[in-house]
Design a protein around this motif. Structure first.
Motif, PDB file in Angstrom:
ATOM      1  N   PHE A 148       0.852  -1.184   0.000  1.00  0.00           N
ATOM      2  CA  PHE A 148       0.000   0.000   0.000  1.00  0.00           C
ATOM      3  C   PHE A 148       0.893   1.240   0.000  1.00  0.00           C
ATOM      4  N   PHE A 149       0.802   2.038  -1.045  1.00  0.00           N
ATOM      5  CA  PHE A 149       1.615   3.248  -1.168  1.00  0.00           C
ATOM      6  C   PHE A 149       0.773   4.489  -0.879  1.00  0.00           C
ATOM      7  N   LYS A 150       1.252   5.302   0.040  1.00  0.00           N
ATOM      8  CA  LYS A 150       0.628   6.614   0.228  1.00  0.00           C
ATOM      9  C   LYS A 150       1.127   7.523  -0.881  1.00  0.00           C
ATOM     10  N   ALA A 151       0.215   8.085  -1.643  1.00  0.00           N
ATOM     11  CA  ALA A 151       0.606   8.989  -2.717  1.00  0.00           C
ATOM     12  C   ALA A 151       1.047  10.330  -2.128  1.00  0.00           C
ATOM     13  N   ASN A 152       1.993  10.960  -2.789  1.00  0.00           N
ATOM     14  CA  ASN A 152       2.365  12.326  -2.413  1.00  0.00           C
ATOM     15  C   ASN A 152       1.507  13.274  -3.234  1.00  0.00           C
ATOM     16  N   ILE A 153       0.404  13.686  -2.628  1.00  0.00           N
ATOM     17  CA  ILE A 153      -0.587  14.485  -3.332  1.00  0.00           C
ATOM     18  C   ILE A 153      -0.388  15.971  -3.043  1.00  0.00           C
ATOM     19  N   LEU A 154      -1.246  16.785  -3.638  1.00  0.00           N
ATOM     20  CA  LEU A 154      -1.199  18.215  -3.356  1.00  0.00           C
ATOM     21  C   LEU A 154      -1.357  18.430  -1.849  1.00  0.00           C
ATOM     22  N   PRO A 155      -0.541  19.298  -1.243  1.00  0.00           N
ATOM     23  CA  PRO A 155      -0.554  19.473   0.216  1.00  0.00           C
ATOM     24  C   PRO A 155      -1.932  19.779   0.790  1.00  0.00           C
ATOM     25  N   ASP A 156      -2.747  20.509   0.041  1.00  0.00           N
ATOM     26  CA  ASP A 156      -4.066  20.887   0.538  1.00  0.00           C
ATOM     27  C   ASP A 156      -4.989  19.683   0.724  1.00  0.00           C
ATOM     28  N   ARG A 157      -4.607  18.530   0.179  1.00  0.00           N
ATOM     29  CA  ARG A 157      -5.470  17.354   0.239  1.00  0.00           C
ATOM     30  C   ARG A 157      -4.981  16.311   1.242  1.00  0.00           C
ATOM     31  N   GLU A 158      -4.040  16.663   2.060  1.00  0.00           N
ATOM     32  CA  GLU A 158      -3.436  15.710   2.987  1.00  0.00           C
ATOM     33  C   GLU A 158      -4.455  15.101   3.951  1.00  0.00           C
ATOM     34  N   GLU A 159      -5.433  15.898   4.371  1.00  0.00           N
ATOM     35  CA  GLU A 159      -6.405  15.390   5.343  1.00  0.00           C
ATOM     36  C   GLU A 159      -7.272  14.267   4.770  1.00  0.00           C
ATOM     37  N   GLU A 160      -7.373  14.186   3.433  1.00  0.00           N
ATOM     38  CA  GLU A 160      -8.129  13.090   2.821  1.00  0.00           C
ATOM     39  C   GLU A 160      -7.517  11.742   3.162  1.00  0.00           C
ATOM     40  N   PHE A 161      -6.209  11.701   3.255  1.00  0.00           N
ATOM     41  CA  PHE A 161      -5.537  10.453   3.596  1.00  0.00           C
ATOM     42  C   PHE A 161      -5.837  10.063   5.042  1.00  0.00           C
ATOM     43  N   LEU A 162      -5.875  11.035   5.932  1.00  0.00           N
ATOM     44  CA  LEU A 162      -6.153  10.755   7.335  1.00  0.00           C
ATOM     45  C   LEU A 162      -7.546  10.179   7.520  1.00  0.00           C
ATOM     46  N   ALA A 163      -8.443  10.464   6.584  1.00  0.00           N
ATOM     47  CA  ALA A 163      -9.827  10.004   6.692  1.00  0.00           C
ATOM     48  C   ALA A 163     -10.004   8.525   6.360  1.00  0.00           C
ATOM     49  N   ILE A 164      -8.936   7.844   5.928  1.00  0.00           N
ATOM     50  CA  ILE A 164      -9.027   6.394   5.693  1.00  0.00           C
ATOM     51  C   ILE A 164      -8.183   5.632   6.719  1.00  0.00           C
ATOM     52  N   ASN A 165      -7.977   6.243   7.874  1.00  0.00           N
ATOM     53  CA  ASN A 165      -7.165   5.604   8.906  1.00  0.00           C
ATOM     54  C   ASN A 165      -7.751   4.267   9.345  1.00  0.00           C
ATOM     55  N   HIS A 166      -9.086   4.152   9.332  1.00  0.00           N
ATOM     56  CA  HIS A 166      -9.739   2.899   9.728  1.00  0.00           C
ATOM     57  C   HIS A 166      -9.411   1.766   8.761  1.00  0.00           C
ATOM     58  N   VAL A 167      -9.051   2.118   7.522  1.00  0.00           N
ATOM     59  CA  VAL A 167      -8.602   1.120   6.554  1.00  0.00           C
ATOM     60  C   VAL A 167      -7.139   0.763   6.829  1.00  0.00           C
ATOM     61  N   LEU A 168      -6.331   1.772   7.066  1.00  0.00           N
ATOM     62  CA  LEU A 168      -4.908   1.549   7.333  1.00  0.00           C
ATOM     63  C   LEU A 168      -4.700   0.640   8.540  1.00  0.00           C
ATOM     64  N   GLU A 169      -5.588   0.752   9.523  1.00  0.00           N
ATOM     65  CA  GLU A 169      -5.470  -0.072  10.727  1.00  0.00           C
ATOM     66  C   GLU A 169      -5.643  -1.557  10.430  1.00  0.00           C
ATOM     67  N   GLN A 170      -6.216  -1.879   9.280  1.00  0.00           N
ATOM     68  CA  GLN A 170      -6.433  -3.280   8.903  1.00  0.00           C
ATOM     69  C   GLN A 170      -5.360  -3.791   7.939  1.00  0.00           C
ATOM     70  N   ILE A 171      -4.322  -2.987   7.743  1.00  0.00           N
ATOM     71  CA  ILE A 171      -3.224  -3.362   6.839  1.00  0.00           C
ATOM     72  C   ILE A 171      -1.948  -3.541   7.649  1.00  0.00           C
ATOM     73  N   ASP A 172      -1.211  -4.565   7.325  1.00  0.00           N
ATOM     74  CA  ASP A 172       0.083  -4.801   7.969  1.00  0.00           C
ATOM     75  C   ASP A 172       0.951  -3.543   7.815  1.00  0.00           C
ATOM     76  N   PRO A 173       1.377  -2.936   8.924  1.00  0.00           N
ATOM     77  CA  PRO A 173       2.195  -1.712   8.837  1.00  0.00           C
ATOM     78  C   PRO A 173       3.452  -1.883   7.992  1.00  0.00           C
ATOM     79  N   ASN A 174       3.969  -3.107   7.938  1.00  0.00           N
ATOM     80  CA  ASN A 174       5.163  -3.360   7.134  1.00  0.00           C
ATOM     81  C   ASN A 174       4.878  -3.311   5.639  1.00  0.00           C
ATOM     82  N   LYS A 175       3.588  -3.289   5.294  1.00  0.00           N
ATOM     83  CA  LYS A 175       3.186  -3.248   3.888  1.00  0.00           C
ATOM     84  C   LYS A 175       2.691  -1.857   3.475  1.00  0.00           C
ATOM     85  N   ILE A 176       2.895  -0.870   4.325  1.00  0.00           N
ATOM     86  CA  ILE A 176       2.515   0.507   4.003  1.00  0.00           C
ATOM     87  C   ILE A 176       3.778   1.311   3.734  1.00  0.00           C
ATOM     88  N   VAL A 177       3.856   1.919   2.571  1.00  0.00           N
ATOM     89  CA  VAL A 177       5.048   2.652   2.161  1.00  0.00           C
ATOM     90  C   VAL A 177       4.730   4.142   2.007  1.00  0.00           C
TER      91      VAL A 177
END
Length: 328
Positions: A121-150
């Motif tokens: 799972f790759f976090k995209a480097n998006i426009l800075p103004d959109r960073e909070e959109e990534f934080l809004a899927i934290n409940h999904v990230l919690e179900q992914i092996d942290p070693n598989k998040i880049v």
């Protein structure tokens, strides 16, 4: 003593059981191409997407065009369109995750914020103004092996709309001209391409220079705005979306001219290439894409037609709204 030992053993059993249950609920990511049967996906949301942006806040020329014309889409219409999409995904037994709703935040295009290649799972480097959109899927990230998040290095700019795993290949749309930093429609740079190439040494990473423009009818915001595979050996393609004709021709030769649906400039503007595959046999498409939908059916596809024309006014469509997590 026996009672204490019994309680201790039971407590350890509960701990082990809880750990195993938690482990079993982890998402086993798997995305190796664009069309294999979809099992789990993040679908964006249009709820609380906020008022019509000011012209100076537009991220792309098509949104700006509709802001100035007074035809920018309203929330209720976009919510209805996304719910129609959600119903189709549910019909095919896809596990659908939605972002946590942020007040007055456009969270429709989940493809921009992250992407999956193989089981990573790759976090995209998006426009800075959109960073909070990534934080809004934290409940999904919690179900992914942290070693598989880049988390890519800051200088590696990339968005999921430019990234297409295709079996032994990874196709990536990019823009490498000197004016990259001044071109708001340029979203993926060569540093990111090289990062992905090094991360997957056993894959062939094929990059394509895209045409960037402030004219919405000329601009290929992402690779999926001018190209997308369907089925197992077919593709939707628009020649003018590519800056280098040889790169466009490579795709023609790879898929075969007889397997390609070539779209016009007007069809690219309306996002004809931004459909979404639920399986090699099933494609979700906008209901007004008559010429494309007829071709898809003639090729043997099941076409699930839904309304999505309002969301399209923001230069994004069905693929842009989804972030696949698991495909067979």
């Amino acid at each position: 003593m026996k009672k204490q030992l019994f309680l201790f053993i039971n407590l350890e059993f509960v701990k082990i059981t809880f750990h195993l249950c938690k482990k079993n609920t982890m998402l086993r990511l798997n995305v190796t191409n664009e069309t294999s049967k979809l099992r789990a996906v993040v679908l964006g949301t249009a709820e609380s997407c906020g008022p019509t942006p000011k012209p100076e806040d537009a991220y792309d020329p098509k949104s700006l065009e509709h802001i100035l014309a007074g035809t920018y889409p309203v929330e209720a219409d976009m919510v209805n369109e996304m719910e129609a999409f959600n119903m189709v995904l549910t019909k095919y037994n896809v596990q659908v995750f939605r972002p946590s709703v942020l007040k007055d935040c456009n969270q429709i295009f989940s493809r921009d914020i992250a992407f999956v290649i193989e089981d990573v799972f790759f976090k995209a480097n998006i426009l800075p103004d959109r960073e909070e959109e990534f934080l809004a899927i934290n409940h999904v990230l919690e179900q992914i092996d942290p070693n598989k998040i880049v988390y890519l290095p800051e200088e590696a700019h990339i968005e999921g709309g430019d990234v297409m795993p295709w079996n032994d290949y990874i196709f990536i749309g990019t823009y490498t001209a000197e004016n990259y930093s001044h071109q708001i429609t340029a979203r993926t740079n060569k540093i990111a391409v090289e990062y992905i190439r090094k991360y997957f040494p056993n894959k062939t990473v094929k990059s394509f220079e895209l045409r960037k423009s402030t004219n919405a009818r000329e601009n290929a915001l992402h690779l999926d705005c001018c190209f997308q595979p369907v089925g197992t050996n077919k593709a939707i393609l628009h020649k003018n979306g590519f800056l280098i004709e040889e790169e466009y021709q490579w795709l023609v030769d790879y898929f075969g001219r007889e397997n390609i649906f070539e779209i016009t400039s007007d069809e690219m503007y309306h996002m004809f290439s931004n459909v979404f595959s639920i399986s090699p046999e099933v494609v979700v498409s906008e209901k007004n894409f008559t010429r494309l939908n007829n071709w898809l059916r003639a090729q043997g596809f099941i076409v699930e037609e839904i309304p999505y024309a309002e969301i399209a006014k923001q230069e994004g469509l069905l693929r842009c709204s989804t972030m696949p997590l698991i495909r067979d």
